[in-house]
Motif scaffolding. Structure first.
Motif, PDB file in Angstrom:
ATOM      1  N   ASP A 140      40.565  33.527  31.596  1.00 35.24           N
ATOM      2  CA  ASP A 140      39.423  32.933  30.898  1.00 35.24           C
ATOM      3  C   ASP A 140      39.807  31.695  30.099  1.00 35.24           C
ATOM      4  O   ASP A 140      38.977  31.132  29.380  1.00 35.24           O
TER       5      ASP A 140
ATOM      6  N   ARG B  24      36.664  41.968  34.405  1.00 33.40           N
ATOM      7  CA  ARG B  24      36.309  40.686  33.794  1.00 33.40           C
ATOM      8  C   ARG B  24      37.392  39.638  34.054  1.00 33.40           C
ATOM      9  O   ARG B  24      37.088  38.470  34.352  1.00 33.40           O
TER      10      ARG B  24
ATOM     11  N   GLU C 299      36.791  36.198  35.966  1.00 30.40           N
ATOM     12  CA  GLU C 299      37.038  34.891  35.346  1.00 30.40           C
ATOM     13  C   GLU C 299      37.908  34.016  36.247  1.00 30.40           C
ATOM     14  O   GLU C 299      37.671  32.809  36.366  1.00 30.40           O
TER      15      GLU C 299
ATOM     16  N   ARG D 204      35.789  32.870  39.233  1.00 30.81           N
ATOM     17  CA  ARG D 204      34.832  31.839  38.808  1.00 30.81           C
ATOM     18  C   ARG D 204      35.540  30.502  38.595  1.00 30.81           C
ATOM     19  O   ARG D 204      35.017  29.432  38.946  1.00 30.81           O
ATOM     20  N   GLU D 205      36.745  30.547  38.032  1.00 33.65           N
ATOM     21  CA  GLU D 205      37.498  29.314  37.798  1.00 33.65           C
ATOM     22  C   GLU D 205      37.914  28.665  39.115  1.00 33.65           C
ATOM     23  O   GLU D 205      37.883  27.440  39.254  1.00 33.65           O
TER      24      GLU D 205
ATOM     25  N   SER E  30      26.604  34.655  37.377  1.00 35.28           N
ATOM     26  CA  SER E  30      27.289  34.123  36.196  1.00 35.28           C
ATOM     27  C   SER E  30      26.297  33.858  35.068  1.00 35.28           C
ATOM     28  O   SER E  30      26.605  34.082  33.890  1.00 35.28           O
TER      29      SER E  30
ATOM     30  N   ARG F 225      26.443  35.465  31.404  1.00 32.85           N
ATOM     31  CA  ARG F 225      26.614  34.546  30.270  1.00 32.85           C
ATOM     32  C   ARG F 225      25.403  34.510  29.348  1.00 32.85           C
ATOM     33  O   ARG F 225      25.556  34.425  28.115  1.00 32.85           O
TER      34      ARG F 225
ATOM     35  N   TYR G 227      30.283  42.282  37.377  1.00 30.41           N
ATOM     36  CA  TYR G 227      31.568  41.697  37.779  1.00 30.41           C
ATOM     37  C   TYR G 227      31.908  42.103  39.210  1.00 30.41           C
ATOM     38  O   TYR G 227      32.362  41.287  40.019  1.00 30.41           O
TER      39      TYR G 227
END
Length: 400
Positions: free
Chosen positions: A10, A118, A122, A125-126, A147, A151, A215
């Motif tokens: 993250d 999570r 993360e 997603r990155e 997402s 969020r 997730y």
């Protein structure tokens, strides 16, 4: 010794005190990290420590000592990168916690612990945000919608609008391929990114859905993306010499190697050029430093970077042929070693019954087979469909 910073998926950093050289092993550091973050035992299999920079990324083996590798980083860059002496002198690796390349997708979907899910979310997603995984706009919107749900909370029509989501597009949607000239002068009838994201957000699960389930849904969708769970290596392939422009030369590519196979990706156009499972390919390393210390392999040229040769079946004017693709890369030796390791771990031939559920093996078959099983529609212009016509291969017929 001063503490080292270990970067989490993250983006946050965790200080880790290190003993004097040679320092702890990667396995010891990972165990400490599990305790500090209160992660379940499965984290020891799902996650791994990586050393990475702009020039080189390596997943550490349990026996590796990060401090020792950092001290020898310039030597690794001289061998496995094309960085200039000035770039190598200034390059500093970061110690990162990331997904383990050898962790099967099927086991990933069995995880229940929210914090571990999570961390995997993360990182995925990155990687999407960085444009590593080729993804079509509709699927990118669905991932972005999940997402948004994680969020911003459950969708509220009065509060969540295209206008409110527009500032988040860069965070929630991956970059698309460069626009073609023709598209610059046409008014597209398709919905824009903000509208697609809003519609996907509205379809996301409601307030009753727990974060762990969200997730897991995100990761399940990522399993169908080319390159998910893989290690990525920079390389180049020869361009076809024919055509109107007859450009020739080398095309930069990204080579994704994982448990199921090898995927060649055009990092600029964000689409797949070639995708092969291990039963579909043979490979050979050419031009790397030999075990006996020779500067190049038996057939290598010391002035050229090493090559990974990929051989696979094809056809030429209706006749079956063997096709050979040459991938030029200073990291060809790392690719070859990872391919061999993945095959030894059994990634080449999972049982057919285990491939039936889309989450467990959606990325393993060629896109044509995946589409036949009811996966998201694979249009001819889909970025996930291999573009064999853009490969310059050596075609031949094997005698016998």
């Amino acid at each position: 010794a001063p503490p080292a910073l270990l970067y989490l998926p993250d983006g946050s950093a965790l200080p880790l005190p290190l003993e004097p050289p040679p320092g702890p092993t990667a396995a010891e550091l990972l165990r400490r990290l599990q305790g500090a973050l209160r992660l379940p035992p499965a984290a020891g299999d799902a996650l791994a420590l990586w050393l990475g920079s702009e020039l080189l990324e390596v997943q550490l083996k349990p026996r590796h000592r990060p401090l020792r590798l950092v001290r020898h980083w310039p030597e690794l860059l001289l061998r496995f990168s094309l960085g200039s002496p000035a770039a190598i002198a200034q390059d500093e690796p970061c110690l990162q916690l990331r997904r383990n390349v050898f962790f099967p997708k099927s086991r990933e979907l069995e995880l229940q612990e929210e914090e571990l899910l999570r961390l995997l979310y993360e990182e995925a997603r990155e990687q999407l945000k960085g444009g590593r995984y080729p993804v079509d706009p509709p699927e990118a919107a669905e991932l972005g919608g999940l997402s948004c749900r994680l969020r911003l909370g459950p969708f509220e029509p009065d509060r969540h609008t295209e206008l409110s989501l527009r500032p988040l597009l860069g965070e929630l949607l991956p970059p698309g391929p460069p626009a073609r000239w023709g598209a610059l002068f046409r008014r597209s009838r398709e919905p824009g990114p903000a509208q697609r994201l809003l519609e996907a957000f509205a379809r996301a699960p409601g307030p009753e859905a727990p974060p762990a389930g969200l997730y897991r849904d995100f990761l399940r969708r990522c399993h169908a993306l080319p390159g998910y769970g893989c290690a990525f290596f920079p390389g180049a392939i020869e361009r076809p010499s024919g055509g109107l422009l007859a450009r020739g030369g080398l095309r930069p590519v990204s080579v994704a190697v994982g448990l199921e196979g090898v995927t060649i990706i055009d990092p600029r156009q964000k689409h797949v050029l070639l995708s092969l499972t291990y039963p579909e390919l043979c490979w050979e390393l050419v031009g790397a430093v030999g075990q006996d210390g020779d500067p190049a392999g038996q057939e290598g040229d010391p002035t050229e970077p090493p090559q990974l040769w990929l051989e696979f079946d094809g056809d030429h004017e209706g006749a079956p042929v063997n096709r050979l693709l040459r991938v030029f890369s200073p990291q060809a030796e790392l690719m070859s070693a990872l391919i061999e390791c993945c095959i030894e771990l059994g990634g080449a031939a999972p049982p057919p019954e285990e491939q039936a559920p889309p989450p467990a093996g959606a990325a393993a078959p060629p896109p044509e087979a995946a589409g036949a099983r009811g996966a998201p529609l694979r249009r001819q212009e889909s970025v996930t469909r291999p573009r064999l016509q853009r490969l310059a291969t050596i075609d031949y017929v094997r005698e016998g």
